[in-house]
Design an enzyme around this catalytic site. Structure first.
Site, mmCIF file in Angstrom:
data_model
loop_
_atom_site.group_PDB
_atom_site.id
_atom_site.type_symbol
_atom_site.label_atom_id
_atom_site.label_comp_id
_atom_site.label_asym_id
_atom_site.label_seq_id
_atom_site.Cartn_x
_atom_site.Cartn_y
_atom_site.Cartn_z
ATOM 1 N N ASP A 9 6.750 -4.909 0.501
ATOM 2 C CA ASP A 9 6.212 -4.050 1.549
ATOM 3 C C ASP A 9 7.347 -3.214 2.135
ATOM 4 O OD1 ASP A 9 4.631 -2.934 3.496
ATOM 5 O OD2 ASP A 9 4.528 -4.748 4.738
ATOM 6 N N ASP A 103 2.664 1.834 0.045
ATOM 7 C CA ASP A 103 3.952 1.177 0.281
ATOM 8 C C ASP A 103 3.926 -0.335 0.089
ATOM 9 O OD1 ASP A 103 2.447 0.634 2.629
ATOM 10 O OD2 ASP A 103 4.308 0.255 3.706
ATOM 11 N N GLU A 104 2.902 -0.824 -0.552
ATOM 12 C CA GLU A 104 2.733 -2.271 -0.606
ATOM 13 C C GLU A 104 2.136 -2.668 -1.940
ATOM 14 O OE1 GLU A 104 0.240 -5.087 2.118
ATOM 15 O OE2 GLU A 104 0.601 -3.190 3.146
HETATM 16 MG MG LIG Z 1 4.811 -1.350 5.081
#
Ligand SMILES: [Mg+2]
Length: 359
Positions: A9, A103-104
């Site tokens: 993350d 983003d993960e």
């Molecule tokens: Mg994040």
């Protein structure tokens, strides 16, 4: 056999990208999002978070909490590019990558292309490569299932690396505040706290049938995860069928001007969500629940994928106009969703089982 799962993350992703690209934002409380009256914070820098500014917060509220807050306009094309860079790093290790947003992602590295038996070392390398190639930091969680890996990545943010081994899992889960459990949202957490369930330890005292009685099917899942059991696979081509947003108003909306304003605000949030998930589609659906609780949906399918706030607003406005047949309307809920999705990141496995990315 025990699996090895990593959850990666990026730290305060949008805000960190802005601070990377614009030195004047570094070390400052920064919000990515619209500064105007109806704006919403899409991401907040760690400096802003110390003032209580959070993503999804109305910009007005954020400014009240932090008057010196700086707003940056989101640059989703830049974020999408960084996202491609980090995904390319993930694919160096495994094809079992399940992105949750730009983003993960989850990675299953039980078997991996580097033949590296240590998921911890892989996570370390990935973090390092992300830093080298993007100048950004990520946090990683390593464990034997998705639930624990995700909890772990959140544990020492930013720039953290947390490993939860099978031996550590029980204690880790017992100490966990219930808000941190997968699928336990704010409302459920509040209810649990009223029942004196504050931690994993408390949650574990409930029998399966009790959990089912209180929380339905989801309760069964709580029963498993509080015992460290989560069999969900890391699924690379998670096909999402639709993506939407809906809002029940604090009070019912009677006048048309208010209703259209509410729609405009909802569209703004909806477009942010589409951008966050890096997706869009061809069918737009508007859902309306009236004060009488009667509910209708109206859809429109277009030839090209839906992109941009203006087009989405125009279409949903058309749908709303058609749906409202008389002047004395009263609405308690509006929802917008897109289906018939277009996926820019479709993963195709060809005959040679080689992975090719359709970026
Ligand atoms: Mg994040």
């Amino acid at each position: 056999m025990l699996r090895k799962i990593i959850h990666i993350d990026m730290d305060a992703f949008f805000a960190s990208v802005e601070q990377r690209d614009f030195p004047q934002y570094r070390g400052k409380p920064l919000a990515v999002g619209g500064a105007n009256d109806r704006g919403v914070v899409a991401a907040a820098s760690y400096e802003a978070r110390t003032y209580g500014v959070k993503s999804a917060m109305a910009s007005k509220v954020a400014l009240r909490k932090c008057p010196q807050l700086i707003f940056a306009k989101p640059r989703f094309d830049v974020y999408a590019n960084v996202s491609k860079q980090i995904r390319a790093i993930f694919y160096e290790y495994t094809d079992l990558v399940e992105p949750l947003s730009l983003d993960e992602a989850y990675l299953d590295v039980t078997e991996n292309k580097m033949n590296n038996p240590s998921a911890t070392l892989i996570a370390k390398e990935i973090k390092q490569k992300i830093k080298e190639q993007t100048s950004l930091t990520a946090s990683a969680g390593v464990s034997y299932n998705k639930f624990l890996a995700k909890i772990a990545s959140d544990f020492q943010k930013p720039n953290g690396l947390t490993v939860i081994t099978p031996a550590q899992a029980e204690k880790f889960i017992e100490d966990l505040p219930i808000e941190k459990f997968y699928g336990i949202g704010k409302v459920t957490a509040e209810n649990m706290r009223k029942m004196s369930i504050h931690t994993g330890y408390d949650l574990k005292t409930l029998e399966k049938n009790e959990l089912f009685r209180y929380f339905g099917k989801q309760g069964i899942f709580y029963y498993d995860i509080v015992r460290g059991i989560d069999e969900r696979n890391v699924t690379p081509n998670r096909a999402r069928k639709s993506l939407g947003i809906e809002h029940t108003f604090d009070r019912d909306l009677y006048n048309l001007r208010e209703i259209f304003e509410a729609l405009s605000h909802l569209v703004e949030l909806f477009v942010e969500r589409l951008e966050k998930y890096d997706t869009t589609g061809k069918t737009l659906t508007l859902k309306i629940k009236f004060t009488s609780f009667r509910q209708i949906t109206r859809s429109k399918t277009v030839a090209h994928k839906l992109e941009g706030k203006d087009i989405i607003y125009k279409l949903s406005e058309d749908l709303l106009i058609k749906a409202i047949t008389n002047q004395d309307v009263s609405i308690r809920l509006l929802g917008i969703s897109v289906s018939n999705l277009y996926e820019p990141t479709i993963i195709e496995i060809d005959k040679n089982k080689q992975l090719s990315l359709n970026f």
